[in-house]
Design a protein around this motif. Structure first.
Motif, PDB file in Angstrom:
ATOM      1  N   GLN A  42      28.287  47.372  47.716  1.00  4.57           N
ATOM      2  CA  GLN A  42      27.840  46.013  47.415  1.00  4.57           C
ATOM      3  C   GLN A  42      28.979  45.068  47.778  1.00  4.57           C
ATOM      4  N   GLY A  43      28.709  44.214  48.754  1.00  5.00           N
ATOM      5  CA  GLY A  43      29.733  43.270  49.186  1.00  5.00           C
ATOM      6  C   GLY A  43      30.737  43.823  50.164  1.00  5.00           C
ATOM      7  N   ALA A  44      30.614  45.106  50.570  1.00  9.03           N
ATOM      8  CA  ALA A  44      31.652  45.739  51.396  1.00  9.03           C
ATOM      9  C   ALA A  44      33.020  45.455  50.783  1.00  9.03           C
ATOM     10  N   HIS A  45      33.072  45.606  49.457  1.00  7.08           N
ATOM     11  CA  HIS A  45      34.192  45.110  48.657  1.00  7.08           C
ATOM     12  C   HIS A  45      35.208  46.226  48.446  1.00  7.08           C
ATOM     13  N   LEU A  46      36.333  46.151  49.160  1.00  9.24           N
ATOM     14  CA  LEU A  46      37.405  47.110  48.941  1.00  9.24           C
ATOM     15  C   LEU A  46      38.023  46.859  47.572  1.00  9.24           C
ATOM     16  N   THR A  47      38.056  47.890  46.729  1.00  9.80           N
ATOM     17  CA  THR A  47      38.551  47.727  45.360  1.00  9.80           C
ATOM     18  C   THR A  47      39.915  48.349  45.139  1.00  9.80           C
ATOM     19  N   ASN A  48      40.372  49.181  46.072  1.00 12.72           N
ATOM     20  CA  ASN A  48      41.671  49.817  45.883  1.00 12.72           C
ATOM     21  C   ASN A  48      42.254  50.218  47.231  1.00 12.72           C
ATOM     22  N   PHE A  49      43.573  50.048  47.360  1.00  9.61           N
ATOM     23  CA  PHE A  49      44.322  50.621  48.475  1.00  9.61           C
ATOM     24  C   PHE A  49      45.729  50.925  47.993  1.00  9.61           C
ATOM     25  N   GLN A  50      46.134  52.168  48.220  1.00  8.20           N
ATOM     26  CA  GLN A  50      47.482  52.568  47.826  1.00  8.20           C
ATOM     27  C   GLN A  50      48.042  53.553  48.846  1.00  8.20           C
ATOM     28  N   PRO A  51      49.124  53.180  49.542  1.00  7.86           N
ATOM     29  CA  PRO A  51      49.786  54.148  50.418  1.00  7.86           C
ATOM     30  C   PRO A  51      50.372  55.287  49.585  1.00  7.86           C
ATOM     31  N   ARG A  52      50.407  56.475  50.155  1.00  8.79           N
ATOM     32  CA  ARG A  52      50.960  57.623  49.445  1.00  8.79           C
ATOM     33  C   ARG A  52      52.417  57.389  49.044  1.00  8.79           C
ATOM     34  N   ALA A  53      53.146  56.634  49.866  1.00 10.06           N
ATOM     35  CA  ALA A  53      54.568  56.431  49.604  1.00 10.06           C
ATOM     36  C   ALA A  53      54.842  55.395  48.519  1.00 10.06           C
ATOM     37  N   GLN A  54      53.800  54.701  48.028  1.00  7.03           N
ATOM     38  CA  GLN A  54      53.977  53.646  47.035  1.00  7.03           C
ATOM     39  C   GLN A  54      53.600  54.137  45.647  1.00  7.03           C
ATOM     40  N   ARG A  55      54.403  53.756  44.649  1.00  9.57           N
ATOM     41  CA  ARG A  55      54.103  54.152  43.270  1.00  9.57           C
ATOM     42  C   ARG A  55      53.114  53.207  42.603  1.00  9.57           C
ATOM     43  N   ALA A  56      52.781  52.114  43.245  1.00  6.83           N
ATOM     44  CA  ALA A  56      51.801  51.162  42.718  1.00  6.83           C
ATOM     45  C   ALA A  56      50.850  50.773  43.834  1.00  6.83           C
ATOM     46  N   PRO A  57      49.591  50.432  43.494  1.00  4.20           N
ATOM     47  CA  PRO A  57      48.653  49.989  44.533  1.00  4.20           C
ATOM     48  C   PRO A  57      49.161  48.736  45.249  1.00  4.20           C
ATOM     49  N   PHE A  67      31.216  45.282  36.873  1.00  5.09           N
ATOM     50  CA  PHE A  67      30.526  45.917  37.981  1.00  5.09           C
ATOM     51  C   PHE A  67      29.036  45.912  37.673  1.00  5.09           C
ATOM     52  N   ALA A  68      28.283  45.149  38.460  1.00  5.20           N
ATOM     53  CA  ALA A  68      26.841  45.050  38.225  1.00  5.20           C
ATOM     54  C   ALA A  68      26.170  44.580  39.509  1.00  5.20           C
ATOM     55  N   PRO A  69      24.920  44.976  39.726  1.00  2.00           N
ATOM     56  CA  PRO A  69      24.198  44.505  40.904  1.00  2.00           C
ATOM     57  C   PRO A  69      24.171  42.978  40.975  1.00  2.00           C
ATOM     58  N   GLY A  70      24.514  42.445  42.132  1.00  2.99           N
ATOM     59  CA  GLY A  70      24.452  41.013  42.350  1.00  2.99           C
ATOM     60  C   GLY A  70      25.600  40.216  41.786  1.00  2.99           C
ATOM     61  N   LYS A  71      26.630  40.882  41.241  1.00  2.41           N
ATOM     62  CA  LYS A  71      27.761  40.187  40.640  1.00  2.41           C
ATOM     63  C   LYS A  71      29.030  40.476  41.440  1.00  2.41           C
ATOM     64  N   SER A  72      29.907  39.468  41.531  1.00  3.12           N
ATOM     65  CA  SER A  72      31.164  39.657  42.236  1.00  3.12           C
ATOM     66  C   SER A  72      32.148  40.430  41.362  1.00  3.12           C
ATOM     67  N   ILE A  73      33.102  41.083  42.004  1.00  2.79           N
ATOM     68  CA  ILE A  73      34.091  41.928  41.344  1.00  2.79           C
ATOM     69  C   ILE A  73      35.430  41.194  41.370  1.00  2.79           C
ATOM     70  N   ARG A  74      36.098  41.159  40.210  1.00  3.84           N
ATOM     71  CA  ARG A  74      37.395  40.481  40.126  1.00  3.84           C
ATOM     72  C   ARG A  74      38.498  41.379  40.649  1.00  3.84           C
ATOM     73  N   GLY A  75      39.035  41.031  41.796  1.00  2.00           N
ATOM     74  CA  GLY A  75      40.106  41.800  42.409  1.00  2.00           C
ATOM     75  C   GLY A  75      39.667  42.413  43.715  1.00  2.00           C
ATOM     76  N   GLY A  76      40.531  43.266  44.260  1.00  2.00           N
ATOM     77  CA  GLY A  76      40.209  43.900  45.529  1.00  2.00           C
ATOM     78  C   GLY A  76      40.238  42.920  46.685  1.00  2.00           C
ATOM     79  N   VAL A  77      39.271  43.077  47.596  1.00  2.00           N
ATOM     80  CA  VAL A  77      39.179  42.192  48.767  1.00  2.00           C
ATOM     81  C   VAL A  77      37.745  41.679  48.889  1.00  2.00           C
ATOM     82  N   PRO A  78      37.385  40.618  48.158  1.00  2.00           N
ATOM     83  CA  PRO A  78      36.071  40.010  48.356  1.00  2.00           C
ATOM     84  C   PRO A  78      35.943  39.419  49.765  1.00  2.00           C
ATOM     85  N   VAL A  79      34.764  39.568  50.343  1.00  2.00           N
ATOM     86  CA  VAL A  79      34.468  38.979  51.654  1.00  2.00           C
ATOM     87  C   VAL A  79      33.789  37.635  51.431  1.00  2.00           C
ATOM     88  N   CYS A  80      34.475  36.556  51.788  1.00  2.00           N
ATOM     89  CA  CYS A  80      33.912  35.203  51.673  1.00  2.00           C
ATOM     90  C   CYS A  80      33.266  34.866  53.020  1.00  2.00           C
TER      91      CYS A  80
END
Length: 300
Positions: A42-57, A67-80
């Motif tokens: 929903q939204g093609a919304h990337l919610t997480n990315f963490q390189p293996r070498a990083q201790r934090a996302p 998280f619900a149908p038709g609702k935007s997600i706070r964080g990640g990479v929303p597509v505007c």
């Protein structure tokens, strides 16, 4: 929305799998030697990315995200898309367009040379056509290794010139917003949304001590988030983007939004690669435009 059975042909053993996640929404999970990522379809919304070498996302997701149908997600990479901010003529239309809250279909996947790739296409509906009655196929192509690549591709098949504004509204994970330094915008003009879009000129590196909401125009430069607390620098590279939006809500505004934890806002900074305001686009018939970004982290 595609069901999990329809997604099986796109799975890649050991690298790409699909699941039903929070809110009953479908997700793609990518894991390879370089890093991990999750994408809500929903939204093609990337919610997480963490390189293996990083201790934090590298990408931040609110612990109070909904998280619900038709609702935007706070964080990640929303597509505007296909407009950024308020719609220019229809105040009842959603801010930042509809792309971030509607189903996208997986159309391709692959893996080569340590990079896992996923391609999604927005699925038009009667509801989206009521807001955007134009033939403009749009895809998001995601590539994951120790860096994250995203390419938002819009084609104008409508036969007439069309306005377009857009952004990848990325929330970056930081140690503390009061300590990070953002570089790359020295000398740029910007519109200050906190002060009713006043036009100003920026000088030097940017530090944060309160709500910040700025559209830096006519800039194609990389941005660097220097984060002494996490001992790293996040590098934001972009192509096909002529402005950069910088946003942090600070405490009062975050509390009013309802999908932040009490101190969650301190661990995020939005640096958005965009085409908006002075740099909004006009796509000619048959024209295609790509907004492309790359995110990685390196030691300070």
């Amino acid at each position: 929305m595609q069901d999990l059975d329809a997604l099986k042909p796109f799975s890649i053993p050991g690298q790409l799998a699909f699941r039903t996640g929070p809110g009953g929404l479908p997700y793609a999970d990518i894991a390879n030697a370089g890093g991990t990522a999750s994408i809500c379809l929903q939204g093609a919304h990337l919610t997480n990315f963490q390189p293996r070498a990083q201790r934090a996302p590298v990408v931040w997701l609110s612990q109070a995200a909904r998280f619900a149908p038709g609702k935007s997600i706070r964080g990640g990479v929303p597509v505007c898309w296909p407009w950024f901010g308020a719609h220019p003529t229809e105040p009842g239309f959603p801010a930042h367009g509809f792309a971030r809250t509607v189903p996208w279909a997986v159309v391709d996947s692959g893996a080569a040379q340590g990079v896992t790739q996923l391609a999604l296409r927005l699925e038009p509906s009667a509801a989206t056509r009521a807001q955007w009655p134009h033939a403009t196929p749009v895809e998001l192509r995601i590539s994951v290794s120790d860096t994250l690549g995203m390419a938002l591709i819009t084609r104008n098949e409508a036969g007439v010139a069309l306005p377009l504004s857009e952004a990848l509204h990325t929330y970056f994970h930081v140690g503390d917003i009061g300590e990070v330094v953002l570089q790359g915008l020295d000398g740029c003009a910007y519109l200050d949304k906190v002060e009713n879009f006043a036009r100003k000129q920026h000088s030097g590196a940017l530090r944060f001590a309160g709500e910040t909401d700025r559209v830096y125009v006519n800039t194609v430069a990389d941005c660097l988030i220097d984060d002494a607390r996490l001992g790293r620098r996040i590098r934001v590279r972009k192509q096909g983007s002529a402005c950069t939006v910088v946003w942090t809500p600070w405490a009062e505004k975050a509390a009013a939004m309802g999908d932040y934890t009490a101190e969650g806002w301190r661990q995020m900074l939005c640096v958005e690669s965009a085409n908006a305001a002075d740099n909004a686009l006009v796509l000619q018939p048959g024209e295609s435009h790509t907004l492309e970004v790359s995110y990685g982290a390196e030691a300070l």
